[in-house]
Design a protein around this motif. Structure first.
Motif, PDB file in Angstrom:
ATOM      1  N   VAL A 136       0.830  -1.215   0.000  1.00 12.86           N
ATOM      2  CA  VAL A 136       0.000   0.000   0.000  1.00 12.86           C
ATOM      3  C   VAL A 136       0.861   1.260   0.000  1.00 12.86           C
ATOM      4  O   VAL A 136       0.349   2.370  -0.065  1.00 12.86           O
ATOM      5  CB  VAL A 136      -1.001   0.034   1.187  1.00 12.86           C
ATOM      6  CG1 VAL A 136      -1.897  -1.202   1.173  1.00 12.86           C
ATOM      7  CG2 VAL A 136      -0.285   0.154   2.525  1.00 12.86           C
ATOM      8  N   SER A 137       2.179   1.085   0.071  1.00 19.72           N
ATOM      9  CA  SER A 137       3.085   2.239   0.098  1.00 19.72           C
ATOM     10  C   SER A 137       3.144   2.930  -1.258  1.00 19.72           C
ATOM     11  O   SER A 137       3.018   2.297  -2.302  1.00 19.72           O
ATOM     12  CB  SER A 137       4.482   1.769   0.491  1.00 19.72           C
ATOM     13  OG  SER A 137       5.410   2.797   0.277  1.00 19.72           O
ATOM     14  N   LEU A 142      -2.399   1.869   7.914  1.00 21.39           N
ATOM     15  CA  LEU A 142      -1.734   1.411   6.691  1.00 21.39           C
ATOM     16  C   LEU A 142      -1.420  -0.083   6.765  1.00 21.39           C
ATOM     17  O   LEU A 142      -1.609  -0.821   5.796  1.00 21.39           O
ATOM     18  CB  LEU A 142      -0.466   2.232   6.451  1.00 21.39           C
ATOM     19  CG  LEU A 142      -0.746   3.677   6.000  1.00 21.39           C
ATOM     20  CD1 LEU A 142       0.488   4.551   6.184  1.00 21.39           C
ATOM     21  CD2 LEU A 142      -1.224   3.716   4.556  1.00 21.39           C
ATOM     22  N   THR A 180       0.648   6.715   0.840  1.00 21.66           N
ATOM     23  CA  THR A 180       0.010   5.595   0.143  1.00 21.66           C
ATOM     24  C   THR A 180      -0.599   6.030  -1.187  1.00 21.66           C
ATOM     25  O   THR A 180      -0.964   7.200  -1.350  1.00 21.66           O
ATOM     26  CB  THR A 180      -1.065   4.936   1.023  1.00 21.66           C
ATOM     27  OG1 THR A 180      -1.691   3.872   0.304  1.00 21.66           O
ATOM     28  CG2 THR A 180      -2.144   5.909   1.466  1.00 21.66           C
TER      29      THR A 180
END
Ligand code: PEP
Ligand code: MN
Length: 339
Positions: free
Chosen positions: A71-72, A218, A262
């Motif tokens: 998700v970065s 996250l 993200t």
């Protein structure tokens, strides 16, 4: 480290890659989603990434030092866009408003809400049929019967549905009747639920936990992605603080930071964020300037009579003005971006 695999990577090539990872003391986790195949490799040793990047069957390789990986934003240049069909999209460049009651209460209420949304060009209706309530004696929702009736009416009107799922066992029965699964603040770190939502091909809106940190949110979303579902959006809905003058402490900072960290769309929920009807609008507008990709808010024909969260719910008349201001603020922000 994220290793993007070619679609046609052979069994043998994968085996060679795993062997290579072992030699540098990395543990490779295979992830297969609707959109791609990846190996997420975790380890500490320094090595030349070209030694893996040039192997057969590898599309691309990225170093991602964050505790969350897929998700970065560090490996994905373009922000993720979630396509709900019929021209309804969520993510950078689109600005959906999702509105509706806290709880689905009756067929009449569904009908009246739909009319209000259609009149105002809103394409996504919110509402809970399974409600997490602080007291076990409070209204807890109409369940699947309510959802089925809602689905029929919403579909006929061309509206999409977002509603909360509370348990793994509810996922399959709800899936055919919804467009977005909402994971509420109280379930933000229910890892079994997140794992299971990773296995369905339906968008998920994941709310920040009641006292969840940005990193925890996250990492929670990483559970969904790493189980196979890339269609995720995150939602800032306020966190608990010592302050009693409002319900939650809406964290605009988090929206700005999340947009930086993200590629997932970030949705703002000003209704739960402040919990006070007359301030929902200013918080909504501020969150747009903070970088939000959409708003989810509570509306009701007669908020004083709502079964839940009436104190933070806008009447149709109030909401109409707010929608207009939301759209203007979004246009202004986009103009600012170009300056
Ligand atoms: C809701 O959306 O009505 C809700 C219960 O939200 P949260 O999980 O943010 O409290
Ligand atoms: Mn609510």
């Amino acid at each position: 480290m994220i290793i993007q695999l070619e679609k046609d990577i052979s069994h043998d090539q994968k085996k060679k890659l795993q062997e290579k990872l072992e030699t540098i003391n990395y543990k490779g986790n295979e992830v297969n989603t609707q959109f791609g195949d990846y190996i997420v490799a975790v380890g500490k040793k320094e090595f030349d990434i070209r030694s893996i990047g040039t192997m057969q069957g590898i599309r691309d390789i990225h170093r991602v030092s964050d505790p969350y990986k897929l998700v970065s934003k560090k490996w994905k240049v373009n922000d993720s866009i979630i396509d709900l069909g019929d021209g309804v999209k969520i993510g950078t460049g689109h600005f959906p408003i999702m509105a509706g009651p806290c709880s689905i209460e009756s067929e009449e209420q569904i009908e009246s809400t739909i009319q209000h949304l259609v009149d105002n060009g809103i394409k996504i209706m919110r509402g809970g049929v399974y409600k997490p309530r602080s007291s076990p004696y409070a209204f807890r929702g109409l369940g699947m019967d309510g959802l089925k009736k809602w689905y029929q009416q919403a579909k006929a009107a061309g509206l999409k549905i977002i509603t909360e799922v509370m348990m793994v066992e509810q996922i399959q029965e709800m899936a055919d009747y919804i467009d977005i699964f909402q994971v509420g603040a109280r379930n933000s770190q229910n890892f079994n639920l997140l794992d299971a939502l990773g296995e369905v091909d339906k968008p998920v809106l994941l709310k920040r936990g009641i006292s969840g940190t940005i990193d925890e949110l996250l990492q929670a979303s990483e559970y969904i992605f790493s189980n196979g579902n890339e269609k995720i959006m995150l939602c800032e809905r306020g966190i608990r603080s010592y302050e009693k003058a409002y319900r939650n402490c809406f964290d605009i900072n988090a929206i700005a930071i999340l947009k930086e960290k993200t590629h997932l769309p970030i949705i703002s929920d000003p209704s739960h964020g402040i919990g006070v009807r007359k301030f929902v609008e200013p918080v909504a507008l501020a969150s747009i300037m903070g970088g939000a990709d959409g708003i989810i808010m509570e509306v009701h024909q007669t908020p004083e009579k709502a079964f839940s969260d009436g104190q933070q719910t806008l009447s149709y008349q109030q909401a109409e003005k707010t929608y207009a201001k939301i759209r203007k603020t979004y246009a202004l922000r986009e103009e600012f971006k170009r300056m």
